[in-house]
Scaffold this active site. Sequence first.
Site, PDB file in Angstrom:
ATOM      1  N   HIS A 383    -107.795 -83.813 -65.302  1.00  0.00           N
ATOM      2  CA  HIS A 383    -109.134 -83.019 -65.437  1.00  0.00           C
ATOM      3  C   HIS A 383    -108.887 -82.048 -66.518  1.00  0.00           C
ATOM      4  O   HIS A 383    -109.606 -81.953 -67.266  1.00  0.00           O
ATOM      5  CB  HIS A 383    -109.256 -82.335 -64.009  1.00  0.00           C
ATOM      6  N   GLU A 384    -107.729 -81.364 -66.426  1.00  0.00           N
ATOM      7  CA  GLU A 384    -107.639 -80.240 -67.510  1.00  0.00           C
ATOM      8  C   GLU A 384    -107.478 -80.932 -68.984  1.00  0.00           C
ATOM      9  O   GLU A 384    -108.008 -80.554 -69.944  1.00  0.00           O
ATOM     10  CB  GLU A 384    -106.091 -79.629 -67.360  1.00  0.00           C
ATOM     11  N   HIS A 387    -110.724 -81.445 -70.597  1.00  0.00           N
ATOM     12  CA  HIS A 387    -111.330 -80.456 -71.265  1.00  0.00           C
ATOM     13  C   HIS A 387    -110.723 -80.503 -72.718  1.00  0.00           C
ATOM     14  O   HIS A 387    -111.407 -80.344 -73.695  1.00  0.00           O
ATOM     15  CB  HIS A 387    -110.910 -79.015 -70.750  1.00  0.00           C
ATOM     16  N   HIS A 511    -113.519 -68.346 -58.983  1.00  0.00           N
ATOM     17  CA  HIS A 511    -114.719 -68.211 -59.871  1.00  0.00           C
ATOM     18  C   HIS A 511    -115.551 -67.123 -59.696  1.00  0.00           C
ATOM     19  O   HIS A 511    -116.613 -66.877 -60.427  1.00  0.00           O
ATOM     20  CB  HIS A 511    -115.568 -69.734 -59.741  1.00  0.00           C
ATOM     21  N   ARG A 520    -121.730 -76.166 -62.647  1.00  0.00           N
ATOM     22  CA  ARG A 520    -121.213 -77.075 -63.468  1.00  0.00           C
ATOM     23  C   ARG A 520    -120.162 -78.073 -62.683  1.00  0.00           C
ATOM     24  O   ARG A 520    -120.359 -79.314 -62.973  1.00  0.00           O
ATOM     25  CB  ARG A 520    -119.957 -76.348 -64.447  1.00  0.00           C
TER      26      ARG A 520
HETATM   27  O1  X8Z Z   1    -111.796 -74.928 -61.339  1.00  0.00           O
HETATM   28  C1  X8Z Z   1    -111.492 -75.963 -61.359  1.00  0.00           C
HETATM   29  C2  X8Z Z   1    -110.712 -76.672 -62.321  1.00  0.00           C
HETATM   30  C3  X8Z Z   1    -110.562 -75.918 -63.657  1.00  0.00           C
HETATM   31  S1  X8Z Z   1    -111.921 -75.774 -64.379  1.00  0.00           S
HETATM   32  C4  X8Z Z   1    -109.091 -76.763 -61.923  1.00  0.00           C
HETATM   33  N1  X8Z Z   1    -112.278 -76.871 -60.582  1.00  0.00           N
HETATM   34  C5  X8Z Z   1    -113.065 -76.437 -59.577  1.00  0.00           C
HETATM   35  C6  X8Z Z   1    -112.193 -75.474 -58.290  1.00  0.00           C
HETATM   36  O2  X8Z Z   1    -111.085 -75.599 -58.094  1.00  0.00           O
HETATM   37  O3  X8Z Z   1    -112.839 -74.691 -57.563  1.00  0.00           O
HETATM   38  C7  X8Z Z   1    -112.116 -78.316 -60.522  1.00  0.00           C
HETATM   39  C8  X8Z Z   1    -112.929 -79.003 -59.355  1.00  0.00           C
HETATM   40  C9  X8Z Z   1    -113.542 -77.566 -58.698  1.00  0.00           C
HETATM   41 ZN    ZN Z   2    -112.224 -77.896 -65.252  1.00  0.00          ZN
END
Ligand code: X8Z
Ligand code: ZN
Length: 616
Positions: A383-384, A387, A511, A520
Amino acid sequence: MRPFQPRLIALLVASCAASMPAGAATKAATTSTAKPTVAEAQRFIADSERDLDRLGLDAGRAEWVAENFITLDTETLTAQANEQYLGLSGAVALKAGRYKDLKLPADDARKLMLLRQNLVLSDGADRAAYARLAASMTGAYGKAKYCPPATAGAAQPACMPLGELEKILATSHDPARLKDAWLGWHAQSPAYKGDYAKYVELSNKGARAMGFADTGALWRSRYDMAPDAFAADMERLWQQVRPLYEALHTYTRYKLRQAYGPANVPASGPIPAHLLGNMWAQSWDNLYPLLKPANDAKGEDLTALLEERKTTAVEMTRYAEGFYTSLGMRKLPQTFWERSLLTKPRDRDVVCHASAWDLDGKDDVRVKMCITPTAEDFRTIHHELGHLYYDLAYSTQPPLFKNGANDGFHEAIGDTVALSITPAYLKKVGLMKTEPDPSQDIGPLLYTALQKVAFMPFAYMVDKWRWQVYSGQVKPADYDKAWWALKEQYQGVSRPAPLAADGFDAGAKFHVASDTPYARYFLAHVLQFQFHRALCREAGDTGPLNRCSIYANKKAGAKFQQMLEMGTSKPWPEALKAVTGEERLDATAMLEYFAPLKAWLDAQNKQLAVTDAQLK
Ligand code: X8Z
Ligand code: ZN
């Protein structure tokens, strides 16, 4: 990274990083009475791009250091750099209004629109407070630990960081231990609830100064459509997925009742959140051992294999890089390996939540992640890198276009690649000895659904909550009440204990503490199946979607790369069309992927209803 405004300042994007601007706000918007001209507007755009780029680089570096070494000083430095940036981006956003009615070439008009999607905090004290609060909440989240109380006669137990608590949630089947870890983590965020409430006020002030109803409306305005139309589209997609989610939820509740007993899991209604294998009940794949079909054919356990081989963080990252290069993409630059943080340092606090950083808009790309040898981290590093390959692909675009088509695209790239981590692929790269029989796909499909289908209502409700908070519909005294009302309504999960006085459960999610928008990820989960379906077809694979891997397929890779290179230079439907031929977000690809599982779940649920009746 942690661009204040990652959408704009792609180069400081730590994808997955917050969304704050900084700002040197020096000169207030120049108010000229002369009629604006196209040439003047173009000069303004070019100057703004250049200046934002420069301050963005400074802010990105400060943020990188702050998240890698959480101290009072690094927090102060990142707040100062972001404050500078916020000043400039706000001044630019205001001034851009002068040119909004000019007839400009399409690229310039788009850049102007991007420049205007920003907070404007004209008061220096507001900017300083905003940047300070943001830095401090991210730091507080990063260094939070649960210190269990001592029990009589026993030694004081060690304090536990999030990673350890998550491991308990993932592996323990003892409801009391699960509840203790869950409550222990959720007791950390109230410390910054007051800061969050102040931050929301300041953020709204900045959004309103730019003509948005509130910060939620500003966030929803970043999708090439009206904010209300975007909210309606999210709802449409959720309704598409809902029957599949409900079937999965019902099945999960039956199986958890069998595992934990009727005293712990009710026959109907929400499932207690601490029993779902994840701190936020956002993905349930850790429940697989309890939920797997009777004749499990999921094949070997990737986590066990990675652990047994003592696979290092660098090796895991090399596997991921190998996938991208197999598609025809470049190797990661040497500096990636020199500058990234791939394992958790033993001697200091860092923000462990995985993120990808594009420092200079060219090739100074990095990952910051505390990798452990698990299947989950194996997927996350793919996933990383998604990006980073996006960042590298659009590095030739002008600064304002160095970003994803929208933030959901940015999140979907690596996940699309990770959908190709099939048993056949793992066998090819030596991470699996045998491939399970293709006739026995329910196990792997259930496992993937527990990650991705279970995630959908969570990804939907996080920003539903923030939209309510930012609009003022939900006040600080009701943060938790509103949070749990949404969790019950959409996810069907309940708090393991009554609401705490002055609690801040939303703030226990990265987040929220770091103010990174979440819609997103909802979009990304829809998009990744659309991309996967289209790329599989491009690769000439017409079989079931869950069996398809685009590994080593240069034709599919070229198609993907072509979209990545567009960055955000065009409205996102054009980018979507470039890969899929479709212009709308559409969850049918996801439903198609899971269709055999849906039929199986429906059949199981009928049967389980009968056995469950005997449980009571
Ligand atoms: O935050 C992330 C990534 C980095 S953009 C590890 N994710 C979300 C989370 O962990 O809540 C990926 C899936 C959802
Ligand atoms: Zn991500």
